[in-house]
Design a protein around this motif. Structure first.
Motif, PDB file in Angstrom:
ATOM      1  N   TYR A  16       0.585  -1.266  -0.198  1.00 52.60           N
ATOM      2  CA  TYR A  16      -0.071   0.070   0.017  1.00 52.60           C
ATOM      3  C   TYR A  16       0.919   1.285   0.114  1.00 52.60           C
ATOM      4  O   TYR A  16       0.798   1.877  -0.755  1.00 52.60           O
ATOM      5  CB  TYR A  16      -0.648   0.284   1.145  1.00 52.60           C
ATOM      6  CG  TYR A  16      -1.797   0.587   1.082  1.00 52.60           C
ATOM      7  CD1 TYR A  16      -2.413   1.672   0.427  1.00 52.60           C
ATOM      8  CD2 TYR A  16      -1.315   1.943   2.298  1.00 52.60           C
ATOM      9  CE1 TYR A  16      -3.431   2.470   0.373  1.00 52.60           C
ATOM     10  CE2 TYR A  16      -2.461   3.535   2.511  1.00 52.60           C
ATOM     11  CZ  TYR A  16      -3.480   3.270   1.325  1.00 52.60           C
ATOM     12  OH  TYR A  16      -5.072   4.520   1.191  1.00 52.60           O
ATOM     13  N   LEU A  20       1.382   4.692  -2.966  1.00 51.09           N
ATOM     14  CA  LEU A  20       0.782   5.591  -3.040  1.00 51.09           C
ATOM     15  C   LEU A  20       1.883   6.072  -3.188  1.00 51.09           C
ATOM     16  O   LEU A  20       1.670   7.572  -3.346  1.00 51.09           O
ATOM     17  CB  LEU A  20       0.111   5.554  -0.902  1.00 51.09           C
ATOM     18  CG  LEU A  20      -0.870   5.089  -0.583  1.00 51.09           C
ATOM     19  CD1 LEU A  20      -0.362   5.407   0.844  1.00 51.09           C
ATOM     20  CD2 LEU A  20      -1.981   6.627  -0.914  1.00 51.09           C
ATOM     21  N   TYR A  25      -2.243  10.319  -6.981  1.00 51.42           N
ATOM     22  CA  TYR A  25      -3.663  10.088  -7.479  1.00 51.42           C
ATOM     23  C   TYR A  25      -4.862   9.381  -7.616  1.00 51.42           C
ATOM     24  O   TYR A  25      -4.199   8.501  -8.407  1.00 51.42           O
ATOM     25  CB  TYR A  25      -3.308  11.725  -8.657  1.00 51.42           C
ATOM     26  CG  TYR A  25      -2.498  12.929  -8.115  1.00 51.42           C
ATOM     27  CD1 TYR A  25      -3.434  13.574  -7.553  1.00 51.42           C
ATOM     28  CD2 TYR A  25      -1.541  12.905  -8.201  1.00 51.42           C
ATOM     29  CE1 TYR A  25      -3.023  14.802  -7.381  1.00 51.42           C
ATOM     30  CE2 TYR A  25      -0.504  13.987  -7.764  1.00 51.42           C
ATOM     31  CZ  TYR A  25      -0.964  14.881  -7.029  1.00 51.42           C
ATOM     32  OH  TYR A  25      -0.244  16.631  -6.964  1.00 51.42           O
ATOM     33  N   GLY A  26      -6.120   9.371  -7.812  1.00 49.34           N
ATOM     34  CA  GLY A  26      -6.730   8.722  -7.397  1.00 49.34           C
ATOM     35  C   GLY A  26      -8.393   9.223  -8.157  1.00 49.34           C
ATOM     36  O   GLY A  26      -8.016  10.992  -9.055  1.00 49.34           O
ATOM     37  N   CYS A  28     -11.660  11.379  -9.355  1.00 48.44           N
ATOM     38  CA  CYS A  28     -12.336  12.311  -7.712  1.00 48.44           C
ATOM     39  C   CYS A  28     -13.514  11.279  -7.932  1.00 48.44           C
ATOM     40  O   CYS A  28     -14.632  11.111  -8.831  1.00 48.44           O
ATOM     41  CB  CYS A  28     -12.750  13.589  -8.271  1.00 48.44           C
ATOM     42  SG  CYS A  28     -13.933  15.078  -8.113  1.00 48.44           S
ATOM     43  N   CYS A  45     -12.388  19.078  -7.867  1.00 53.91           N
ATOM     44  CA  CYS A  45     -11.020  18.542  -8.218  1.00 53.91           C
ATOM     45  C   CYS A  45     -10.549  19.982  -9.784  1.00 53.91           C
ATOM     46  O   CYS A  45      -9.262  19.547 -10.003  1.00 53.91           O
ATOM     47  CB  CYS A  45     -11.134  16.930  -8.987  1.00 53.91           C
ATOM     48  SG  CYS A  45     -12.095  17.253 -10.376  1.00 53.91           S
ATOM     49  N   ARG A  50      -8.961  13.905 -10.646  1.00 52.14           N
ATOM     50  CA  ARG A  50      -7.880  13.615 -10.249  1.00 52.14           C
ATOM     51  C   ARG A  50      -7.875  14.007  -8.690  1.00 52.14           C
ATOM     52  O   ARG A  50      -7.916  15.915  -8.332  1.00 52.14           O
ATOM     53  CB  ARG A  50      -6.628  13.615 -11.033  1.00 52.14           C
ATOM     54  CG  ARG A  50      -6.316  13.517 -11.735  1.00 52.14           C
ATOM     55  CD  ARG A  50      -6.771  12.132 -12.310  1.00 52.14           C
ATOM     56  NE  ARG A  50      -5.167  11.144 -12.451  1.00 52.14           N
ATOM     57  CZ  ARG A  50      -5.571   9.723 -12.061  1.00 52.14           C
ATOM     58  NH1 ARG A  50      -6.962   9.257 -12.314  1.00 52.14           N
ATOM     59  NH2 ARG A  50      -4.908   9.342 -11.778  1.00 52.14           N
ATOM     60  N   ARG A  51      -7.516  13.513  -7.689  1.00 49.38           N
ATOM     61  CA  ARG A  51      -7.692  13.716  -6.458  1.00 49.38           C
ATOM     62  C   ARG A  51      -6.839  13.651  -5.900  1.00 49.38           C
ATOM     63  O   ARG A  51      -6.567  11.883  -6.372  1.00 49.38           O
ATOM     64  CB  ARG A  51      -8.863  13.443  -5.526  1.00 49.38           C
ATOM     65  CG  ARG A  51      -9.493  12.216  -5.893  1.00 49.38           C
ATOM     66  CD  ARG A  51     -10.407  12.184  -4.204  1.00 49.38           C
ATOM     67  NE  ARG A  51     -10.216  10.402  -4.809  1.00 49.38           N
ATOM     68  CZ  ARG A  51      -9.699  10.067  -3.882  1.00 49.38           C
ATOM     69  NH1 ARG A  51      -8.850  10.118  -3.309  1.00 49.38           N
ATOM     70  NH2 ARG A  51     -10.301   8.541  -3.705  1.00 49.38           N
ATOM     71  N   ARG A  53      -5.173  10.862  -3.401  1.00 46.18           N
ATOM     72  CA  ARG A  53      -5.715  10.116  -1.922  1.00 46.18           C
ATOM     73  C   ARG A  53      -5.562  10.149  -0.770  1.00 46.18           C
ATOM     74  O   ARG A  53      -4.767  10.239  -0.059  1.00 46.18           O
ATOM     75  CB  ARG A  53      -4.716   8.666  -2.576  1.00 46.18           C
ATOM     76  CG  ARG A  53      -4.945   8.229  -3.937  1.00 46.18           C
ATOM     77  CD  ARG A  53      -4.594   6.551  -4.428  1.00 46.18           C
ATOM     78  NE  ARG A  53      -4.789   5.836  -3.775  1.00 46.18           N
ATOM     79  CZ  ARG A  53      -3.709   5.198  -3.598  1.00 46.18           C
ATOM     80  NH1 ARG A  53      -3.268   4.905  -4.489  1.00 46.18           N
ATOM     81  NH2 ARG A  53      -4.233   3.481  -3.038  1.00 46.18           N
ATOM     82  N   ARG A  56      -2.284   9.198   1.074  1.00 47.71           N
ATOM     83  CA  ARG A  56      -0.985  10.150   0.616  1.00 47.71           C
ATOM     84  C   ARG A  56      -1.180  11.471   1.902  1.00 47.71           C
ATOM     85  O   ARG A  56      -0.006  12.331   1.289  1.00 47.71           O
ATOM     86  CB  ARG A  56      -1.067  10.548  -0.790  1.00 47.71           C
ATOM     87  CG  ARG A  56      -0.177  11.311  -1.002  1.00 47.71           C
ATOM     88  CD  ARG A  56       1.716  10.851  -1.360  1.00 47.71           C
ATOM     89  NE  ARG A  56       2.121  12.105  -1.474  1.00 47.71           N
ATOM     90  CZ  ARG A  56       3.500  11.430  -1.369  1.00 47.71           C
ATOM     91  NH1 ARG A  56       3.651  10.375  -1.885  1.00 47.71           N
ATOM     92  NH2 ARG A  56       4.521  12.439  -2.111  1.00 47.71           N
TER      93      ARG A  56
END
Length: 71
Positions: A16, A20, A25-26, A28, A45, A50-51, A53, A56
Protein backbone atom coordinates in the motif's frame (compact mmCIF):
# COMPACT_ATOMS: atom_id res chain seq x y z
CA UNK A 1 0.28 -18.62 13.83
CA UNK A 2 0.74 -14.93 14.56
CA UNK A 3 4.08 -14.69 12.76
CA UNK A 4 2.65 -15.53 9.30
CA UNK A 5 -0.26 -13.13 9.88
CA UNK A 6 2.15 -10.39 10.92
CA UNK A 7 4.26 -11.05 7.81
CA UNK A 8 1.18 -10.85 5.59
CA UNK A 9 0.05 -7.62 7.27
CA UNK A 10 3.53 -6.11 6.89
CA UNK A 11 3.60 -7.13 3.22
CA UNK A 12 0.20 -5.56 2.57
CA UNK A 13 1.24 -2.35 4.34
CA UNK A 14 4.42 -2.19 2.26
CA UNK A 15 2.46 -2.76 -0.95
CA UNK A 16 0.00 0.00 0.00
CA UNK A 17 2.85 2.41 0.82
CA UNK A 18 4.48 1.66 -2.54
CA UNK A 19 1.20 2.24 -4.33
CA UNK A 20 0.76 5.60 -2.58
CA UNK A 21 4.28 6.58 -3.61
CA UNK A 22 3.85 5.45 -7.22
CA UNK A 23 0.26 6.65 -7.72
CA UNK A 24 -0.56 9.51 -5.30
CA UNK A 25 -3.67 10.57 -7.24
CA UNK A 26 -6.96 8.75 -7.69
CA UNK A 27 -10.15 9.42 -9.59
CA UNK A 28 -12.43 12.11 -8.21
CA UNK A 29 -15.42 10.44 -6.58
CA UNK A 30 -17.74 13.35 -7.30
CA UNK A 31 -17.31 13.57 -11.08
CA UNK A 32 -16.03 9.98 -11.51
CA UNK A 33 -12.86 11.25 -13.19
CA UNK A 34 -14.63 13.19 -15.95
CA UNK A 35 -13.87 16.64 -14.54
CA UNK A 36 -17.40 17.81 -15.31
CA UNK A 37 -20.30 17.61 -12.91
CA UNK A 38 -23.70 19.08 -13.64
CA UNK A 39 -22.58 20.71 -16.89
CA UNK A 40 -19.74 22.70 -15.27
CA UNK A 41 -16.28 21.91 -13.98
CA UNK A 42 -16.20 19.83 -10.82
CA UNK A 43 -15.49 21.99 -7.77
CA UNK A 44 -13.85 19.14 -5.83
CA UNK A 45 -11.07 18.46 -8.35
CA UNK A 46 -11.12 21.79 -10.27
CA UNK A 47 -12.00 19.95 -13.46
CA UNK A 48 -8.91 17.73 -13.53
CA UNK A 49 -10.74 14.52 -12.59
CA UNK A 50 -7.92 13.65 -10.17
CA UNK A 51 -7.69 13.99 -6.39
CA UNK A 52 -5.05 13.24 -3.78
CA UNK A 53 -5.72 9.88 -2.13
CA UNK A 54 -6.48 9.71 1.59
CA UNK A 55 -3.34 7.74 2.50
CA UNK A 56 -1.18 10.26 0.68
CA UNK A 57 -2.85 13.16 2.50
CA UNK A 58 -2.16 11.47 5.84
CA UNK A 59 1.47 10.83 4.84
CA UNK A 60 1.95 14.44 3.77
CA UNK A 61 0.43 15.77 7.00
CA UNK A 62 2.69 13.58 9.17
CA UNK A 63 5.74 14.61 7.16
CA UNK A 64 4.81 18.30 7.40
CA UNK A 65 4.30 18.08 11.19
CA UNK A 66 7.64 16.34 11.62
CA UNK A 67 9.43 18.92 9.48
CA UNK A 68 7.83 21.84 11.38
CA UNK A 69 8.65 20.24 14.72
CA UNK A 70 12.35 19.85 13.98
CA UNK A 71 12.98 23.44 12.93
Amino acid sequence: MTLPLAAIALGLAAAYAFRLWAFPYGRCIWCRGDGIRGGTYCRRCDGSGRRVRLGRRIHDRIRREYRNGTR
